[in-house]
Design an enzyme around this catalytic site. Structure first.
Site, PDB file in Angstrom:
ATOM      1  N   CYS A 180      13.557  42.664 -28.215  1.00 21.89           N
ATOM      2  CA  CYS A 180      14.398  41.564 -27.399  1.00 21.89           C
ATOM      3  C   CYS A 180      14.509  40.278 -27.885  1.00 21.89           C
ATOM      4  O   CYS A 180      14.274  39.830 -28.092  1.00 21.89           O
ATOM      5  CB  CYS A 180      14.304  42.086 -25.765  1.00 21.89           C
ATOM      6  SG  CYS A 180      14.530  40.130 -24.744  1.00 21.89           S
ATOM      7  N   LYS A 228       2.831   4.585   1.245  1.00 25.42           N
ATOM      8  CA  LYS A 228       3.549   4.939   2.196  1.00 25.42           C
ATOM      9  C   LYS A 228       2.907   6.584   2.477  1.00 25.42           C
ATOM     10  O   LYS A 228       3.580   7.674   1.401  1.00 25.42           O
ATOM     11  CB  LYS A 228       4.815   5.079   2.510  1.00 25.42           C
ATOM     12  CG  LYS A 228       5.342   5.051   3.633  1.00 25.42           C
ATOM     13  CD  LYS A 228       6.127   4.920   4.189  1.00 25.42           C
ATOM     14  CE  LYS A 228       7.551   5.550   5.139  1.00 25.42           C
ATOM     15  NZ  LYS A 228       6.890   6.721   5.389  1.00 25.42           N
ATOM     16  N   LYS A 279      11.206   2.790   0.571  1.00 27.91           N
ATOM     17  CA  LYS A 279      11.149   4.457  -0.061  1.00 27.91           C
ATOM     18  C   LYS A 279      11.719   4.611  -1.410  1.00 27.91           C
ATOM     19  O   LYS A 279      12.353   4.122  -1.570  1.00 27.91           O
ATOM     20  CB  LYS A 279      12.422   4.565   1.075  1.00 27.91           C
ATOM     21  CG  LYS A 279      11.748   5.166   2.693  1.00 27.91           C
ATOM     22  CD  LYS A 279      10.699   6.226   2.987  1.00 27.91           C
ATOM     23  CE  LYS A 279      10.945   6.590   4.603  1.00 27.91           C
ATOM     24  NZ  LYS A 279      12.092   7.519   4.998  1.00 27.91           N
ATOM     25  N   TYR A 336      -5.074   3.254   7.814  1.00 30.19           N
ATOM     26  CA  TYR A 336      -3.992   1.995   7.395  1.00 30.19           C
ATOM     27  C   TYR A 336      -4.032   0.684   7.816  1.00 30.19           C
ATOM     28  O   TYR A 336      -3.439  -0.840   7.954  1.00 30.19           O
ATOM     29  CB  TYR A 336      -3.098   2.575   6.419  1.00 30.19           C
ATOM     30  CG  TYR A 336      -1.995   2.709   7.221  1.00 30.19           C
ATOM     31  CD1 TYR A 336      -1.667   4.394   7.258  1.00 30.19           C
ATOM     32  CD2 TYR A 336      -1.302   3.039   8.838  1.00 30.19           C
ATOM     33  CE1 TYR A 336      -0.852   5.537   8.161  1.00 30.19           C
ATOM     34  CE2 TYR A 336      -1.107   3.307   9.760  1.00 30.19           C
ATOM     35  CZ  TYR A 336      -0.434   4.509   9.210  1.00 30.19           C
ATOM     36  OH  TYR A 336       0.395   5.465   9.953  1.00 30.19           O
ATOM     37  N   ASP A 344       2.258  10.304   3.531  1.00 31.21           N
ATOM     38  CA  ASP A 344       3.667  11.698   3.842  1.00 31.21           C
ATOM     39  C   ASP A 344       2.262  12.314   4.174  1.00 31.21           C
ATOM     40  O   ASP A 344       2.084  13.215   3.893  1.00 31.21           O
ATOM     41  CB  ASP A 344       4.222  11.936   2.516  1.00 31.21           C
ATOM     42  CG  ASP A 344       5.577  11.946   2.998  1.00 31.21           C
ATOM     43  OD1 ASP A 344       6.057  11.978   4.408  1.00 31.21           O
ATOM     44  OD2 ASP A 344       6.262  13.631   2.845  1.00 31.21           O
ATOM     45  N   GLU A 354       0.957  -1.420   0.409  1.00 30.62           N
ATOM     46  CA  GLU A 354       0.224  -0.234   0.069  1.00 30.62           C
ATOM     47  C   GLU A 354       0.935   1.241   0.049  1.00 30.62           C
ATOM     48  O   GLU A 354       2.226   1.162   0.309  1.00 30.62           O
ATOM     49  CB  GLU A 354      -0.764  -0.028   1.454  1.00 30.62           C
ATOM     50  CG  GLU A 354       0.004   0.042   2.559  1.00 30.62           C
ATOM     51  CD  GLU A 354      -0.890  -0.926   3.222  1.00 30.62           C
ATOM     52  OE1 GLU A 354      -1.166   0.448   4.519  1.00 30.62           O
ATOM     53  OE2 GLU A 354      -2.573  -1.656   3.349  1.00 30.62           O
ATOM     54  N   CYS A 391       8.567  42.133 -20.142  1.00 28.12           N
ATOM     55  CA  CYS A 391      10.091  42.683 -21.320  1.00 28.12           C
ATOM     56  C   CYS A 391       9.289  43.635 -22.319  1.00 28.12           C
ATOM     57  O   CYS A 391       8.686  42.667 -22.849  1.00 28.12           O
ATOM     58  CB  CYS A 391      11.309  42.357 -21.585  1.00 28.12           C
ATOM     59  SG  CYS A 391      12.356  43.086 -22.856  1.00 28.12           S
ATOM     60  N   CYS A 408      18.435  43.327 -23.530  1.00 29.06           N
ATOM     61  CA  CYS A 408      17.674  44.722 -24.336  1.00 29.06           C
ATOM     62  C   CYS A 408      18.228  45.568 -23.706  1.00 29.06           C
ATOM     63  O   CYS A 408      17.532  46.066 -24.566  1.00 29.06           O
ATOM     64  CB  CYS A 408      16.231  44.135 -24.843  1.00 29.06           C
ATOM     65  SG  CYS A 408      14.592  44.776 -23.991  1.00 29.06           S
ATOM     66  N   CYS A 446      15.624  45.171 -18.941  1.00 30.52           N
ATOM     67  CA  CYS A 446      15.831  43.644 -19.250  1.00 30.52           C
ATOM     68  C   CYS A 446      17.101  44.008 -19.686  1.00 30.52           C
ATOM     69  O   CYS A 446      17.782  44.190 -20.659  1.00 30.52           O
ATOM     70  CB  CYS A 446      15.366  43.548 -20.795  1.00 30.52           C
ATOM     71  SG  CYS A 446      15.079  41.777 -21.320  1.00 30.52           S
TER      72      CYS A 446
HETATM   73  S1  IVH Z   1       1.814   0.749   8.907  1.00 29.15           S
HETATM   74  C1  IVH Z   1       3.894  -1.049  13.235  1.00 29.15           C
HETATM   75  N1  IVH Z   1       1.426   1.542   6.731  1.00 29.15           N
HETATM   76  O1  IVH Z   1       4.763   5.645   8.234  1.00 29.15           O
HETATM   77  C2  IVH Z   1       3.333  -0.692  11.338  1.00 29.15           C
HETATM   78  N2  IVH Z   1       2.485   2.978   7.755  1.00 29.15           N
HETATM   79  O2  IVH Z   1       8.468   5.057   8.124  1.00 29.15           O
HETATM   80  C3  IVH Z   1       2.484   0.609  11.654  1.00 29.15           C
HETATM   81  N3  IVH Z   1       2.641   5.739   6.880  1.00 29.15           N
HETATM   82  O3  IVH Z   1       5.137   6.288  11.378  1.00 29.15           O
HETATM   83  C4  IVH Z   1       2.293   1.507  10.283  1.00 29.15           C
HETATM   84  N4  IVH Z   1       1.362   5.514   5.046  1.00 29.15           N
HETATM   85  O4  IVH Z   1       2.586   6.653  10.014  1.00 29.15           O
HETATM   86  C5  IVH Z   1       2.366   1.686   7.794  1.00 29.15           C
HETATM   87  N5  IVH Z   1       0.454   2.466   4.794  1.00 29.15           N
HETATM   88  C6  IVH Z   1       0.814   2.581   6.082  1.00 29.15           C
HETATM   89  C7  IVH Z   1       1.542   4.456   6.090  1.00 29.15           C
HETATM   90  C8  IVH Z   1       2.136   3.917   6.962  1.00 29.15           C
HETATM   91  C9  IVH Z   1       2.513   6.143   6.432  1.00 29.15           C
HETATM   92  C10 IVH Z   1       3.646   6.043   8.053  1.00 29.15           C
HETATM   93  C11 IVH Z   1       2.970   5.369   9.369  1.00 29.15           C
HETATM   94  C12 IVH Z   1       4.589   5.607   9.860  1.00 29.15           C
HETATM   95  C13 IVH Z   1       5.394   6.122   9.098  1.00 29.15           C
HETATM   96  C14 IVH Z   1       6.725   4.833   9.582  1.00 29.15           C
END
Ligand code: IVH
Length: 611
Positions: free
Chosen positions: A448, A125, A331, A239, A127, A123, A443, A428, A425
């Site tokens: 120019c 991650k 990552k 999640y 931010d 899934e 400009c 020119c 400018c």
């Molecule tokens: S699972 C014990 N799933 O990433 C594992 N974390 O670097 C629980 N995060 O602080 C985390 N998306 O807040 C999980 N789909 C996702 C996530 C996720 C973002 C964040 C999470 C955690 C950080 C870890």
């Protein structure tokens, strides 16, 4: 005399003390103020140096070192909440090798008999800001930040303002009665467009902006006044099911848990994929592909999370330190980097709009070397106080032009120079003009040279004079050779001289010449479009040409007369009249006429509206 070992211990002790202070300070900026002073990359470098030194000098380790904690700080601004279980973090992976190594680890720790149905869920991650949500008898009763992993901050009133978060579950009665008790973990985030729009508005109003969507989410929820949170375009994905008691279902898998949460009405991201262990190669390919396509997502991701799907297997795998063995954060390469701003130069576009551009010390971002980035406009530079010589954070996302996000003010040594938009400018020498109420500067000299190349490119393009075989390459070459000084020079090209130059054989020159000749007979509105007057696109050009059969007539029209025409507003009228009031531009029209270009419509009858 001290031994070498003692000396090195002494040096290291001082360095460790310094690094601990620095790490604590930057964690404070990041977690408490939501206003980081350095990039994640720089922070990671400090943190890693500290970890390495501590590992090399076990005697210097202390229980209060920032490396011992999960990360995160609890501010005393909010009431504290002890989490029902530790809010762990995730081990990181940076390439396919790490991915396969993790899979091997998982298999090593699982008894062979229990590996049969091994499968994974991938899934995004997200931010944003981690939140822990508590429901009792179907009511949202408590929401907290992750804090240090054990204790978080109570931000319930602020979370109540997040519209996608149901305050009562199940949202649909068909899902069955609510569990007596439910705790879930999720991420509050902001969509990219909402974030950009928010920052733009803040800039306009002279208010603070956020460095990235994550800081925005954190800053918006860690407010003492939930009225402020309510005004922020926050969203949320859930999640992880942390605990459930008395519900209609007892999920056995992670994916099953998410499906249940979805049925209860909680926001669960649909971008999720499940892979059997035998499909691990597909999983690896999917992860790569996801990384390439991440820019198409409406929200920011910094990687994907891969989780063992079976909850029983998760239980067996357990944890190492602060990371679960059953999950891995993959990552993606960072899109941000820090580099020195060497200079700010002006870019002149076709319409004469000038853009400040950053000349950067070359730096690798996402596998590409970046040497320049946009600074948008004068206000952007001024409001973010970006100075020449600053260390700046830059971002390159996908195919988008890299941009400067902000300066690292803390790293200044006093030699940095404040930049101002030049008065003239740089190419020119004509005055630069910033129309009142506009962010862009222009400009206004149509001759120019910088502007000229772009203007010629536009002049010969399909919607304008449509000259076959003529493009940006020819525009650049002919301007550089001094053949073109204004748009009308397109009709005075020294063909004999061009013939025989590299890339210009007899056939090529003949075709080009024929194309130039043919364009002389285009309708007047096409010429009017091709001139590239601001606001005068093909529609406005046609309207104007309908009312002024000859450009010589249009030339003398006043703004008042022009704005009487349906479809011509005061802004266009003002601009057209101003353009024709410039001596150089008036001469240009004469020059077109002299070259045989059609500057008056050949018509038998005048339209009733004509003056
Ligand atoms: S699972 C014990 N799933 O990433 C594992 N974390 O670097 C629980 N995060 O602080 C985390 N998306 O807040 C999980 N789909 C996702 C996530 C996720 C973002 C964040 C999470 C955690 C950080 C870890």
């Amino acid at each position: 005399m001290k031994s070498e070992l003692e000396n090195s211990q002494l040096d290291s002790a001082a360095r460790i003390a310094h690094l601990r202070d620095a790490v604590r300070y930057h964690q404070y900026r990041y977690y408490v103020l939501d206003d980081p002073a350095i990039s994640d990359k720089e922070f990671d470098a400090l943190f890693e140096e500290l970890q390495t030194l501590e590992a090399a000098h076990p005697a210097l380790r202390t229980a209060d070192s920032p490396t011992v904690r999960v990360g995160g700080i609890v501010s005393d601004k909010f009431e504290k909440v002890r989490h029902p279980s530790s809010m762990l973090s995730l081990a990181n992976a940076f390439g396919a090798e790490d991915l396969y190594a993790w899979r091997e680890r998982v298999k090593r720790f699982l008894p062979p008999l229990l590996q049969g149905d091994l499968a994974y869920v991938v899934e995004p991650k997200f931010d944003g800001l981690t939140v822990v949500l508590h429901y009792e008898q179907g009511r949202f009763v408590l929401g907290a930040t992750r804090g240090d992993g054990e204790v978080g901050e109570n931000i319930t009133p602020n979370l109540r303002t997040v519209r996608v978060l149901p305050l009562v579950i199940p949202v649909d009665a068909a899902a069955g009665p609510a569990p007596a008790q439910l705790v879930v973990r999720g991420e509050a985030y902001v969509e990219k467009v909402d974030f950009e729009r928010f920052n733009e508005r803040q800039l306009e109003q002279g208010e603070r902006t956020y460095a990235n969507p994550r800081n925005f989410a954190a800053g918006s929820l860690r407010q003492l006044d939930s009225g402020i949170s309510a005004g922020r375009p926050l969203r949320l994905w859930v999640y992880q099911l942390l605990s459930v008691d008395g519900g209609t279902e007892t999920p056995e898998t992670h994916a099953g848990g998410l499906a249940y949460l979805h049925r209860l009405g909680l926001p669960v991201c649909p971008d999720l994929r499940r892979f059997a262990d035998s499909e691990f190669d597909d999983l690896a390919a999917y992860v790569e592909e996801f990384g390439r396509r991440r820019h198409d997502l409406p929200y920011e991701v910094d990687g994907v999370v891969i989780k063992v799907d079976s909850l029983a297997q998760q239980e067996l795998l357990g944890f190492t330190g602060k990371d679960p063995r059953w999950a891995l954060a993959y990552k993606f390469p960072s899109e941000e980097a820090v580099t020195k701003l060497l200079d700010i130069v002006i870019n002149v576009g076709r319409t004469g709009a000038v853009t400040p551009n950053a000349v950067l010390e070359p730096v690798a971002v996402g596998g590409v070397i970046v040497k320049s980035a946009t600074l948008h406009n004068e206000d952007y530079v001024r409001e973010l106080d970006i100075r020449i010589g600053d260390q700046v954070v830059i971002k390159r996302a996908g195919e988008v032009i890299p941009k400067v996000l902000r300066p690292l003010v803390e790293l200044r040594d006093g030699t940095e120079q404040v930049w101002a938009m030049p008065a003239v400018c740089p190419v020119c020498g004509a005055p630069l003009v910033r129309p009142p109420g506009e962010a862009a500067t222009y400009c206004i000299n149509s001759a120019c040279p910088e502007q000229l190349v772009r203007a010629v490119e536009y002049f010969v393009s399909r919607g304008a004079m449509d000259i076959e075989g003529f493009g940006i390459k020819q525009a650049e070459a002919f301007v550089q050779c001094g053949y073109i000084h204004d748009l009308a020079d397109v009709y005075h090209l020294p063909w004999d001289e061009i013939l025989g130059q590299e890339g210009y054989g007899a056939k090529r020159v003949e075709n080009l010449r024929a194309g130039v000749e043919a364009s002389k007979r285009r309708p007047v509105h096409r010429l009017l479009t091709a001139l590239g007057i601001r606001y005068v696109g093909s529609v406005v050009a046609e309207t104007l040409a309908q009312h002024y059969a000859s450009l010589f007539d249009l030339m003398d029209a006043t703004p008042e007369q022009l704005s009487e025409i349906r479809g011509i507003g005061p802004k266009i009228a003002e601009n057209v009249a101003e353009w024709f009031s410039i001596e150089q531009n008036r001469n240009l029209i004469q020059k077109f006429a002299d070259a045989g270009v059609q500057v008056a419509e050949v018509r038998s009858e005048r339209l009733p509206n004509d003056r």
